[in-house]
Design a protein around this motif. Structure first.
Motif, PDB file in Angstrom:
ATOM      1  N   MET A   1      44.878  18.789  46.624  1.00 31.80           N
ATOM      2  CA  MET A   1      44.975  17.933  48.070  1.00 31.80           C
ATOM      3  C   MET A   1      44.838  19.921  48.437  1.00 31.80           C
ATOM      4  SD  MET A   1      48.146  16.252  49.560  1.00 31.80           S
ATOM      5  CE  MET A   1      49.503  17.080  49.246  1.00 31.80           C
ATOM      6  N   THR A   2      45.321  20.972  47.914  1.00 27.77           N
ATOM      7  CA  THR A   2      45.052  21.943  48.368  1.00 27.77           C
ATOM      8  C   THR A   2      43.594  22.557  48.179  1.00 27.77           C
ATOM      9  OG1 THR A   2      47.139  22.529  48.343  1.00 27.77           O
ATOM     10  CG2 THR A   2      45.496  23.976  48.272  1.00 27.77           C
TER      11      THR A   2
ATOM     12  N   GLY B   1      46.527  24.937  53.004  1.00 28.02           N
ATOM     13  CA  GLY B   1      46.582  24.029  52.122  1.00 28.02           C
ATOM     14  C   GLY B   1      47.679  22.854  52.797  1.00 28.02           C
ATOM     15  N   SER B   2      48.061  23.261  54.050  1.00 31.14           N
ATOM     16  CA  SER B   2      49.324  22.544  54.762  1.00 31.14           C
ATOM     17  C   SER B   2      48.930  22.044  55.575  1.00 31.14           C
ATOM     18  CB  SER B   2      50.694  23.850  55.563  1.00 31.14           C
ATOM     19  OG  SER B   2      50.921  24.877  54.973  1.00 31.14           O
TER      20      SER B   2
ATOM     21  N   SER C   1      47.174  22.191  39.421  1.00 31.02           N
ATOM     22  CA  SER C   1      48.462  22.015  38.500  1.00 31.02           C
ATOM     23  C   SER C   1      48.087  20.467  37.379  1.00 31.02           C
ATOM     24  CB  SER C   1      49.470  22.458  39.121  1.00 31.02           C
ATOM     25  OG  SER C   1      49.769  23.412  39.687  1.00 31.02           O
TER      26      SER C   1
HETATM   27  C1  LIG Z   1      52.055  27.100  41.490  1.00 25.22           C
HETATM   28  C2  LIG Z   1      51.299  26.744  42.783  1.00 25.22           C
HETATM   29  C3  LIG Z   1      51.054  24.971  42.205  1.00 25.22           C
HETATM   30  C4  LIG Z   1      50.011  24.419  43.060  1.00 25.22           C
HETATM   31  N1  LIG Z   1      49.984  23.059  42.366  1.00 25.22           N
HETATM   32  C5  LIG Z   1      49.280  21.971  43.981  1.00 25.22           C
HETATM   33  C6  LIG Z   1      48.346  21.238  43.351  1.00 25.22           C
HETATM   34  O1  LIG Z   1      48.979  20.476  42.113  1.00 25.22           O
HETATM   35  N2  LIG Z   1      47.596  19.985  43.800  1.00 25.22           N
HETATM   36  C7  LIG Z   1      48.112  20.980  45.320  1.00 25.22           C
HETATM   37  O2  LIG Z   1      47.586  19.748  46.580  1.00 25.22           O
HETATM   38  N3  LIG Z   1      48.364  22.014  45.432  1.00 25.22           N
HETATM   39  C8  LIG Z   1      49.288  22.597  44.848  1.00 25.22           C
HETATM   40  N4  LIG Z   1      49.536  23.952  45.213  1.00 25.22           N
HETATM   41  C9  LIG Z   1      49.367  24.501  46.812  1.00 25.22           C
HETATM   42  C10 LIG Z   1      50.634  24.191  47.952  1.00 25.22           C
HETATM   43  O3  LIG Z   1      51.269  22.885  48.197  1.00 25.22           O
HETATM   44  C11 LIG Z   1      49.324  25.365  48.879  1.00 25.22           C
HETATM   45  O4  LIG Z   1      50.168  26.512  48.407  1.00 25.22           O
HETATM   46  C12 LIG Z   1      51.319  24.744  49.791  1.00 25.22           C
HETATM   47  O5  LIG Z   1      50.976  23.305  50.369  1.00 25.22           O
HETATM   48  C13 LIG Z   1      50.607  25.720  51.216  1.00 25.22           C
HETATM   49  O6  LIG Z   1      49.465  26.066  51.200  1.00 25.22           O
HETATM   50  P1  LIG Z   1      49.046  26.885  51.667  1.00 25.22           P
HETATM   51  O7  LIG Z   1      48.851  27.506  50.875  1.00 25.22           O
HETATM   52  O8  LIG Z   1      47.062  26.765  51.582  1.00 25.22           O
HETATM   53  O9  LIG Z   1      49.255  28.494  52.264  1.00 25.22           O
HETATM   54  P2  LIG Z   1      49.105  27.473  54.431  1.00 25.22           P
HETATM   55  O10 LIG Z   1      48.737  26.759  54.798  1.00 25.22           O
HETATM   56  O11 LIG Z   1      47.852  29.161  54.869  1.00 25.22           O
HETATM   57  O12 LIG Z   1      50.294  28.863  54.602  1.00 25.22           O
HETATM   58  C14 LIG Z   1      51.149  29.661  55.026  1.00 25.22           C
HETATM   59  C15 LIG Z   1      52.212  29.331  55.439  1.00 25.22           C
HETATM   60  O13 LIG Z   1      51.884  28.806  56.897  1.00 25.22           O
HETATM   61  C16 LIG Z   1      53.148  28.004  57.320  1.00 25.22           C
HETATM   62  N5  LIG Z   1      52.379  26.978  57.946  1.00 25.22           N
HETATM   63  C17 LIG Z   1      51.764  25.993  58.315  1.00 25.22           C
HETATM   64  N6  LIG Z   1      51.332  25.738  59.067  1.00 25.22           N
HETATM   65  C18 LIG Z   1      52.760  25.958  60.099  1.00 25.22           C
HETATM   66  C19 LIG Z   1      52.955  25.895  61.539  1.00 25.22           C
HETATM   67  N7  LIG Z   1      51.856  24.718  62.240  1.00 25.22           N
HETATM   68  N8  LIG Z   1      53.929  26.614  61.635  1.00 25.22           N
HETATM   69  C20 LIG Z   1      54.768  26.955  61.250  1.00 25.22           C
HETATM   70  N9  LIG Z   1      54.102  27.566  59.839  1.00 25.22           N
HETATM   71  C21 LIG Z   1      53.416  26.999  59.387  1.00 25.22           C
HETATM   72  C22 LIG Z   1      53.575  27.245  56.240  1.00 25.22           C
HETATM   73  O14 LIG Z   1      54.894  26.978  55.789  1.00 25.22           O
HETATM   74  C23 LIG Z   1      53.806  28.812  54.694  1.00 25.22           C
HETATM   75  O15 LIG Z   1      54.749  29.270  55.535  1.00 25.22           O
HETATM   76  C24 LIG Z   1      50.306  24.883  44.128  1.00 25.22           C
HETATM   77  C25 LIG Z   1      51.012  26.046  44.920  1.00 25.22           C
HETATM   78  C26 LIG Z   1      51.559  26.538  44.112  1.00 25.22           C
HETATM   79  C27 LIG Z   1      52.139  27.971  44.455  1.00 25.22           C
END
Ligand SMILES: Cc1cc2nc3c(=O)[nH]c(=O)nc-3n(C[C@H](O)[C@H](O)[C@H](O)COP(=O)(O)OP(=O)(O)OC[C@H]3O[C@@H](n4cnc5c(N)ncnc54)[C@H](O)[C@@H]3O)c2cc1C
Length: 553
Positions: free
Chosen positions: A190-191, A196-197, A228
């Motif tokens: 997805m990410t 990501g979120s 992953s």
């Molecule tokens: C080891 C590892 C493996 C992973 N494997 C996969 C995988 O296989 N497939 C996959 O799709 N993803 C994977 N991910 C990605 C993971 O799901 C994302 O990193 C995660 O969903 C957060 O997205 P982001 O990193 O883009 O952070 P962002 O979306 O930028 O968020 C950063 C921070 O902001 C906060 N935030 C976001 N929106 C809001 C809001 N509206 N209000 C308040 N706070 C908010 C979040 O809670 C977070 O703390 C992996 C991540 C890790 C660390």
């Protein structure tokens, strides 16, 4: 040069023996109580057998080796052709085989029966005490399966070629088309770099190769920033189709046996979770098949995310249990100031507090799994509300817990000879992926607003425990009264999630744990601050009994 004199043998040096050769099921009274309370008593024999393996020296050596020798990316082969494969240490494969043979990836889907989710959750709790990186592909496979089964009508290959191999209790490490394999695993993409979120920002494009619609083939072009376990045999991925963000089934090989256009670009250098390969991937004209309708990608993949979040809760409960067991084991053997560490009143208070947290997390994880065992309206409403809240609170508690448990081992806990650094580095990831803390708390608010029976399901969960503890009664009354206001205020979402989980944990302990455990939890968690340091409350009464229960000798 002569060696410096040292005390001979671990005993003389006041060093505890390694914590291994234990049956992880037998020595865990809370786990056994939860398995019996939530409908999986029939699985006790297999859990006991698995508990012996997961606690054994051989499996523990695999866990150590799989993390000391992280995976390596092979972008090209020796002839310069694209390889896009990852090589793992044999210990990784041994752990994957162990997990698949125990049905961690497939259990309830391959053999549905009442209590199957709880039995599988208990197996996952045992596996999670052993190793955590391999949990990633096992969980993703488990979580993707109901989505694949739901959409098998529109894509016959799913029922014919994929589901039987996913259900099989077999791990097949070979990089081959699925029809040539004994077992299969499934990942998730997805990410992307820009979000990501907020997956609505996904840029990967999906273009119909012929007809469009459910079950039809599309061409994918784009990148995934976190991808992953890329040696999975297929993935559920999100991409922008003409009709909006959609979910696709993306296999590594095409039906004619050719490799699909999935490029592995880089492996992430991660804080923890090191046995697991997390890649950056590119799709270059890859072929994928639409799951559900165009534009419905988020609702389709959210079913999978519900299960991955459940596993984050179980996985964090498992990590806390392992850290607790290591801490108690050490404190029972190590002596300081004339007696064992465990015999000192202040240490006993720390260990008892950790034990309360661990038992509450274990019971909550199993109860949540039970809500996935049933399809009645109450169970569905409860899991929608409780899953994001539990994912927030239990995963958050794991990091503080791992730090405190590490400190019980003193300096020995801080060095890589000990398992504690691995647990400590592992702890934050369940809080970050599958919806980071804020995101899941906002989901809780959405669930409370949308899920008509959410509040009623919560009340039904709490009411059988009323009248047993004054602090619990007062806490839950305030919580239910506050719900409408708190649920409408984004800024209060974390506080609400924490209170909701504490109330459910207390109710579970009041109903299913010995009185000293329930009373200790209510007195220490429902009367004041939640974010305090472990062991800093005014003494958990009957701490000795609580610690004795936590880890049978
Ligand atoms: C080891 C590892 C493996 C992973 N494997 C996969 C995988 O296989 N497939 C996959 O799709 N993803 C994977 N991910 C990605 C993971 O799901 C994302 O990193 C995660 O969903 C957060 O997205 P982001 O990193 O883009 O952070 P962002 O979306 O930028 O968020 C950063 C921070 O902001 C906060 N935030 C976001 N929106 C809001 C809001 N509206 N209000 C308040 N706070 C908010 C979040 O809670 C977070 O703390 C992996 C991540 C890790 C660390």
């Amino acid at each position: 040069m002569s060696a410096r004199p040292r005390a001979a043998g671990p005993d003389a040096a006041n060093q505890p023996p390694p914590y291994e050769g234990r049956n992880l099921f037998d020595c865990d009274a809370a786990l056994r109580a939860g398995v019996a309370a939530f409908g999986a008593a029939w699985a006790e024999d297999s859990l006991r057998a698995f508990g012996a393996v997961a606690g054994g020296a051989e499996a523990r050596a695999w866990a150590r080796d799989a993390n000391r020798h992280p995976p390596e990316l092979q972008t090209h082969d020796r002839y310069g052709e694209r390889a896009d494969t990852v090589e793992f240490h044999p210990a990784y494969h041994a752990l994957m085989a162990l997990g698949c043979e125990a049905g961690v990836h497939s259990g309830p889907w391959a053999g549905p029966r009442p209590g199957a989710q709880v039995a599988r959750a208990a197996t996952y709790l045992l596996f999670g005490q052993l190793e955590n990186g391999t949990q990633c592909p096992l969980t993703m496979t488990f979580a993707a399966t109901p989505v694949l089964a739901r959409h098998a009508d529109s894509l016959p290959a799913l029922a014919r070629d994929w589901l039987p191999r996913i259900h099989a209790r077999a791990y097949d490490r070979r990089f081959l088309p699925v029809v040539e394999k004994r077992g299969a695993t499934v990942g998730m993409g997805m990410t992307e770099r820009q979000g990501g979120s907020d997956v609505r920002t996904n840029r990967t494009r999906a273009t119909p190769l012929g007809r469009s619609g459910a079950g039809e083939a599309y061409r994918l072009d784009g990148d995934k920033w976190f991808f992953s376990a890329p040696m999975c045999d297929a993935f559920l991925v999100l991409a922008q189709a003409p009709g909006g963000l959609s979910c696709f089934f993306l296999p590594r090989f095409l039906p004619d046996g050719a490799k699909n256009g999935i490029r592995l670009l880089r492996l992430k250098d991660k804080l923890g979770n090191r046995s697991n390969a997390s890649s950056e991937a590119g799709f270059e004209g890859a072929t994928a098949w639409l799951i559900g309708d165009e534009g419905r990608g988020v609702p389709v993949i959210l079913e999978m995310v519900g299960y991955t979040r459940l596993d984050c809760v179980i996985g964090s409960a498992a990590l806390m249990r392992e850290a607790l067991a290591q801490a108690i084991h050490h404190a029972r053997h190590r002596r300081a100031f004339g007696q064992t560490l465990a015999a000192h009143a202040l240490m006993q208070n720390v260990l008892a507090d950790l034990a309360l947290e661990s038992e509450a997390a274990t019971m909550l994880a199993l109860r949540l799994a039970q809500a996935y065992d049933r399809e009645d309206a109450g169970a569905v409403a409860l899991r929608r509300v409780l899953t994001p809240a539990a994912k927030f609170w239990v995963c958050k508690r794991a990091s503080a817990f791992a730090q405190e448990a590490m400190e019980v081992l003193g300096g020995n806990g801080y060095v890589e000879d000990s398992p504690m650094p691995r647990l400590y580095r592992e702890a934050p990831v369940n809080s970050i992926w599958e919806g980071s803390g804020n995101v899941v708390c906002l989901d809780l608010l959405r669930a409370l607003a949308r899920e008509r029976g959410g509040t009623a399901a919560l009340e039904a969960e709490l009411s059988p425990a009323r009248g047993r503890d004054a602090a619990f009664d007062a806490f839950t009354l305030r919580l239910i009264a506050d719900l409408p206001d708190a649920a409408a205020d984004e800024a209060r979402a974390r506080g609400l999630a924490a209170r909701l989980v504490l109330a459910v944990q207390a109710a579970l302990l009041l109903r299913h744990a010995p009185p000293e455990v329930a009373a200790g939890f209510c007195a220490s968690r429902l009367a004041g601050a939640d974010g305090r340091v472990f062991g800093a409350q005014d003494g958990v009464r009957a701490g000795g009994a609580i610690v004795a229960r936590a880890l049978a000798d």
